[in-house]
Design a protein around this motif. Structure first.
Motif, PDB file in Angstrom:
ATOM      1  N   GLU A  86      98.237 116.939 127.029  1.00 31.95           N
ATOM      2  CA  GLU A  86      99.459 117.864 127.001  1.00 31.95           C
ATOM      3  C   GLU A  86     100.028 117.826 125.670  1.00 31.95           C
ATOM      4  O   GLU A  86     100.855 118.683 125.450  1.00 31.95           O
ATOM      5  N   ARG A  87     100.200 116.692 125.120  1.00 28.76           N
ATOM      6  CA  ARG A  87     101.181 116.468 123.860  1.00 28.76           C
ATOM      7  C   ARG A  87     100.121 116.731 122.750  1.00 28.76           C
ATOM      8  O   ARG A  87     100.772 117.212 121.850  1.00 28.76           O
ATOM      9  N   GLY A  89      97.458 118.382 122.451  1.00 30.48           N
ATOM     10  CA  GLY A  89      96.566 119.532 122.486  1.00 30.48           C
ATOM     11  C   GLY A  89      95.032 119.344 122.581  1.00 30.48           C
ATOM     12  O   GLY A  89      94.216 120.299 122.321  1.00 30.48           O
ATOM     13  N   ASP A  91      91.274 119.293 124.137  1.00 29.17           N
ATOM     14  CA  ASP A  91      91.118 120.056 125.311  1.00 29.17           C
ATOM     15  C   ASP A  91      90.585 119.106 126.468  1.00 29.17           C
ATOM     16  O   ASP A  91      90.288 117.686 126.214  1.00 29.17           O
ATOM     17  N   PRO A  93      88.059 118.349 128.586  1.00 26.66           N
ATOM     18  CA  PRO A  93      86.840 117.148 128.473  1.00 26.66           C
ATOM     19  C   PRO A  93      86.884 116.127 127.291  1.00 26.66           C
ATOM     20  O   PRO A  93      86.622 114.974 127.911  1.00 26.66           O
ATOM     21  N   PRO A 125     103.545 123.027 127.779  1.00 25.70           N
ATOM     22  CA  PRO A 125     103.771 124.541 127.621  1.00 25.70           C
ATOM     23  C   PRO A 125     103.222 125.256 128.998  1.00 25.70           C
ATOM     24  O   PRO A 125     103.525 126.220 128.949  1.00 25.70           O
ATOM     25  N   ARG A 126     102.023 124.745 129.549  1.00 30.21           N
ATOM     26  CA  ARG A 126     101.392 125.375 130.502  1.00 30.21           C
ATOM     27  C   ARG A 126     102.004 125.819 131.640  1.00 30.21           C
ATOM     28  O   ARG A 126     101.805 126.632 132.565  1.00 30.21           O
ATOM     29  N   ILE A 157      93.217 119.111 135.244  1.00 28.27           N
ATOM     30  CA  ILE A 157      91.757 119.036 135.960  1.00 28.27           C
ATOM     31  C   ILE A 157      90.914 118.441 135.088  1.00 28.27           C
ATOM     32  O   ILE A 157      90.451 118.945 133.907  1.00 28.27           O
ATOM     33  N   SER A 160      86.752 119.576 134.160  1.00 30.65           N
ATOM     34  CA  SER A 160      86.924 120.665 134.700  1.00 30.65           C
ATOM     35  C   SER A 160      85.632 121.524 134.349  1.00 30.65           C
ATOM     36  O   SER A 160      85.097 122.233 135.259  1.00 30.65           O
ATOM     37  N   LEU A 166      86.209 125.736 140.827  1.00 33.88           N
ATOM     38  CA  LEU A 166      87.680 125.593 141.099  1.00 33.88           C
ATOM     39  C   LEU A 166      88.425 126.576 140.476  1.00 33.88           C
ATOM     40  O   LEU A 166      89.305 127.073 140.788  1.00 33.88           O
ATOM     41  N   LEU A 167      87.645 127.160 139.108  1.00 38.31           N
ATOM     42  CA  LEU A 167      88.470 128.254 138.786  1.00 38.31           C
ATOM     43  C   LEU A 167      88.339 129.477 139.323  1.00 38.31           C
ATOM     44  O   LEU A 167      89.316 130.199 139.561  1.00 38.31           O
ATOM     45  N   GLY A 170      90.716 129.773 142.079  1.00 42.25           N
ATOM     46  CA  GLY A 170      92.154 129.913 141.542  1.00 42.25           C
ATOM     47  C   GLY A 170      92.801 128.591 141.381  1.00 42.25           C
ATOM     48  O   GLY A 170      94.096 128.371 141.226  1.00 42.25           O
ATOM     49  N   LEU A 172      93.808 126.293 139.216  1.00 38.90           N
ATOM     50  CA  LEU A 172      94.080 125.918 137.627  1.00 38.90           C
ATOM     51  C   LEU A 172      95.294 125.285 137.629  1.00 38.90           C
ATOM     52  O   LEU A 172      96.073 125.347 138.237  1.00 38.90           O
ATOM     53  N   PRO A 173      95.600 124.668 136.056  1.00 41.01           N
ATOM     54  CA  PRO A 173      96.691 123.996 135.865  1.00 41.01           C
ATOM     55  C   PRO A 173      97.792 125.139 136.159  1.00 41.01           C
ATOM     56  O   PRO A 173      97.710 126.339 135.734  1.00 41.01           O
TER      57      PRO A 173
END
Lengths: 213, 616
Positions: A86-87, A89, A91, A93, A125-126, A157, A160, A166-167, A170, A172-173
């Motif tokens: 989150e902070r 950035g 990715d 995995p 931000p997401r 997730i 992911s 899961l994607l 739908g 998703l974060p």
């Protein structure tokens, strides 16, 4: 190395055993942490001797002491992964793998501070809407930890890339979900976009969410 | 024209297909896959068009066998137009797939199915507005009532056109699409697939990968997540523009009962028990009638004919095979197929899978494997076919072993006819315990040694619906037909070979050859070898042949209790029947089929030896 393997094992048992604390076959633990049963067995024997785990018929369960330690590890992992992705950035995995390595070294004080920092900082931000939907008990929790009927928002997730389905569905974060049903073994049914989706415990445990506002 | 039906699972595609094609439906396999292809002819203004029913999928850009196949059918120019079927109640999720189909540029029409169900729930869909947004014809339909179904084909033939709607992607993704288009000449959809690394020639995929790696870090998401999120966002926006809010569905929420540990799990056991019991009771009743009738009206008259000996042997072999096929296929397989189709169409099977997920994890599988396991109590053949729902190689391998070890109805005949009749009920149950115990042990062992990763279950719980009799009948018929086409030729061939071996005296040689094993290690009379071999053809023939060879129906007169028990256990464990082996090698490859056969033979002989050593 030994310590981190032990902590990984504790974490895996916690994740797989569910609330009832039912015994988890060694093979399942091995699969979860990408190891092999023969590697784990000597470590498990040692852990039994030290009273963290009980072994019965090829399946392991946590003792109270083991449970406490496992919860600690899981918490450290979550906080770190949240921070990394989150902070900073990093990715999904990579953040997961990175958190896996860091969780064994980091001190509790750091984790407490980090957790506090994340809560104050609010969402990444997401998060759509940004209506401050954090759970009061300290940010995101796995889906398996929410009661039935709770409306939640997906935060993250982990792993992911292993769960492309899961994607498609739908999940998703940022997506709002409703916890429809949960079994004592922590398998859950969530409602997303009007459809009910059943998730195995290990899948549900890899989805972190916060309570919706 | 070749027109394809495409849509999510459970949107009523199959029912629409059945209604549009009627007769002349052909079921074959897609070349090189185990996926079924249903195709049929439909007539529009005297022109014949081919309609194909593609497997139900959630996304076009996945990597499962079905998804790859549908993607290649749609994008490979083999299909002239697509009919995208959507469920009115789950419009948003269904639009996600439609948007992907639209991206390929294929001419299409959209069908919003189950509009009646949605309206009953107070959900109204503005199909006119949807048509405007998508830029294609939209048909509101209710397949169960046949509403507007007839209009679909003429529309697909005359008015299908590429959709106008386009997903606006994230600016970085759009830039990457433009750049791939400029440098490599890739179309929009080719560029997207290259970014996701799923299609396209090597150079293009490599370029896509490089671009994807640049896009991912600042977004803190994988390229798949970004693209999926954009599409879902678009689907959501369209859905809110055309669909009202709708009341929460149904007054009584049955899932409160069906999906909870209590009373869900006892209910599950009750329902499955009832199904198995009624299949067994009804099946054995019908089997008795069929076998008897065939015996009286065909076998007896034919054996009365004075045929030359070779011809008599061959005729008898053929007749025996037909009798065996009829006696299993119709009573057991067909009745089971009906029950199963009902369970499937009501949506109950997905609930059973959810409830049994935990138990299945123990043996290296997950809830999805419950369906084949249930099936195998009736007959292993349809059970092996149902293993297609398992996605990974590892799961299918484990399931192959477990499914073929479940005592099917034919093996139940052995247990009931030999052990229960001559030794007692308790002994008969002990055979079940031995077999199920070994099955569990096999599962636990295989979880440890089978390579591959284990994935959990992510399964859509199908909405509860009243099953449609027409569809249930059609589905059951397809299942039996499948069985007939695979099992029947094999039964015939196998039966003839055995008949000839017997005629030429080879069987006697074989018996003499195996006598030391049988008499020494297992303590069985040497003719039991022949009986076991016949058991491969059809499981309960092991018992029937034994009776013929022993020359008396009262086995206790010629065999000791231990011998009867040993024989029953061996023949129940020993090799799945020929039809099962054949289906197994078609579904999971001959290697696994061979491994399963070898394992079960070894297991049967070992357990037989153990019983002989301990009690003989």
């Amino acid at each position: 190395m030994q310590t981190s393997l032990r902590e990984d094992i504790l974490e895996a048992i916690l994740c797989l055993a569910g609330e009832g604390g039912s015994p988890v076959p060694v093979a399942e633990i091995a699969a979860q942490i990408r190891s092999k049963p023969p590697t784990l067995e000597p470590v498990l024997t040692e852990m039994v001797r030290e009273g963290e785990v009980t072994l019965q018929g090829g399946a392991a369960s946590l003792t109270d002491a083991g449970m406490e330690r496992a919860r600690g590890v899981a918490h450290r992992h979550q906080v770190l992964q949240c921070f990394l992705s989150e902070r900073l950035g990093i990715d999904g995995p990579s953040a997961d793998q990175e958190a896996c390595r860091l969780e064994h070294q980091v001190s509790d004080t750091t984790i407490d501070r980090l957790s506090e920092f994340l809560e104050k900082g609010g969402h990444g931000p997401r998060n759509r809407g940004g209506t401050g939907g954090e759970g009061r008990e300290g940010g995101s929790r796995p889906l398996t930890e929410f009661p039935e009927g709770e409306a939640v928002t997906v935060e993250l997730i982990s792993c992911s890339h292993n769960l492309p389905r899961l994607l498609d569905l739908g999940i998703l974060p940022g997506e709002p979900l409703e916890i429809r049903q949960r079994l004592p073994n922590r398998a859950v049914v969530v409602r997303v976009k009007g459809c009910d989706i059943a998730l195995s415990p290990e899948v549900a445990a890899s989805i972190l969410a916060v309570r919706a506002a | 024209m070749r027109i394809a039906l495409i849509g999510n699972p459970n949107v009523g595609k199959s029912l629409i297909f059945t209604q549009l094609t009627g007769v002349g439906v052909e079921i074959s396999n897609y070349p090189g896959t185990t996926i079924e292809m249903k195709s049929g002819a439909t007539c529009v203004q005297r022109d014949i068009h081919e309609l194909i029913d593609l497997p139900g999928i959630y996304t076009l850009d996945g990597t499962s066998e079905e998804e790859v196949l549908v993607r290649q059918e749609i994008a490979g120019g083999r299909v002239d137009a697509a009919i995208v079927v959507m469920d009115a109640g789950h419009l948003e999720r269904n639009l996600y797939l439609l948007l992907q189909v639209a991206e390929t540029g294929i001419p299409l029409v959209a069908v919003v199915n189950m509009i009646d169900e949605a309206e009953a729930n107070g959900l109204f869909i503005d199909t006119g507005r949807l048509a405007e947004i998508l830029g294609v014809e939209v048909v509101p339909a209710a397949a169960i009532q046949g509403r507007n179904i007839a209009g679909i084909m003429p529309l697909a033939v005359a008015r299908a056109r590429p959709a106008l709607v386009q997903v606006p992607y994230d600016t970085d993704v759009e830039a990457a699409i433009r750049s791939l288009g400029k440098t490599m000449g890739a179309s929009r959809v080719q560029a997207l697939w290259a970014l996701e690394g799923i299609e396209g020639h090597e150079e293009l995929r490599e370029a896509g990968k490089v671009l994807a790696q640049e896009i991912e870090p600042p977004h803190r998401m994988t390229i798949h997540q970004i693209i999926a999120a954009n599409r879902h966002h678009m689907a959501g926006r369209i859905a809110t523009q055309v669909a009202g809010k709708g009341a929460p569905p149904r007054g009584l929420d049955l899932d409160r009962l069906l999906l909870h540990a209590w009373p869900g799990i006892p209910l599950l056991i009750l329902i499955l028990g009832a199904v198995l019991l009624s299949v067994f009771l009804l099946g054995s009743y019908l089997e008795g009638i069929f076998t008897q009738a065939f015996e009286t009206y065909v076998i007896v008259p034919v054996s009365g004919l004075a045929l030359p000996p070779l011809a008599a042997t061959l005729t008898m072999s053929v007749l025996l095979a037909i009798q065996a096929g009829l006696a299993i296929a119709f009573p057991f397989v067909f009745i089971f197929a009906i029950f199963l189709s009902v369970l499937e169409d009501t949506g109950y099977l997905t609930r059973a899978a959810f409830l049994a997920d935990r138990a299945m994890h123990r043996v290296g599988l997950h809830g999805g494997a419950v369906i084949p396991m249930i099936l195998s109590f009736g007959c292993n053949v349809p059970a092996v076919m149902a293993m297609r729902t398992l996605k990974t190689r590892r799961e299918r391998t484990i399931a192959s072993f477990l499914v073929t070890m479940v005592p099917c109805s034919a093996r139940t005949v052995i247990i009931a006819g030999m052990v229960a009749a001559f030794i007692g009920i308790a002994a008969a149950f002990s055979v079940y315990f031995i077999v199920l115990g070994l099955l569990l042990a096999t599962g636990l062992l295989l979880t440890r040694i089978t390579p591959g990763e284990q994935f959990g279950m992510i399964l859509e719980i199908a909405p509860l619906r009243r099953p449609e009799p027409k569809l249930v009948a059609a589905k059951s018929w397809y299942r039996v037909r499948d069985f007939l086409f695979i099992a029947f030729p094999l039964l015939l061939a196998g039966s003839i070979v055995l008949g000839l071996l017997n005629y030429s005296g080879m069987l006697a040689l074989f018996e003499a050859f195996l006598a030391p094993v049988l008499e020494g290690l297992l303590g069985l009379p040497s003719y039991a070898a022949t009986a076991l071999v016949f058991g491969i053809l059809r499981k309960e023939m092991a018992f029937e042949t034994l009776v013929v060879l022993a020359g008396t129906a009262d086995l206790s007169a010629v065999m000791t209790t231990v011998q009867i028990y040993t024989f029953a256990v061996i023949s129940v464990l020993f090799v799945p029947c020929l039809s099962t082996i054949a289906v197994l090698s078609r579904e999971v490859g001959y290697r696994t089929a061979l491994a399963v056969s070898a394992y079960t033979v070894a297991l049967g002989l070992l357990v037989g030896m153990a019983i002989h050593l301990l009690f003989g």
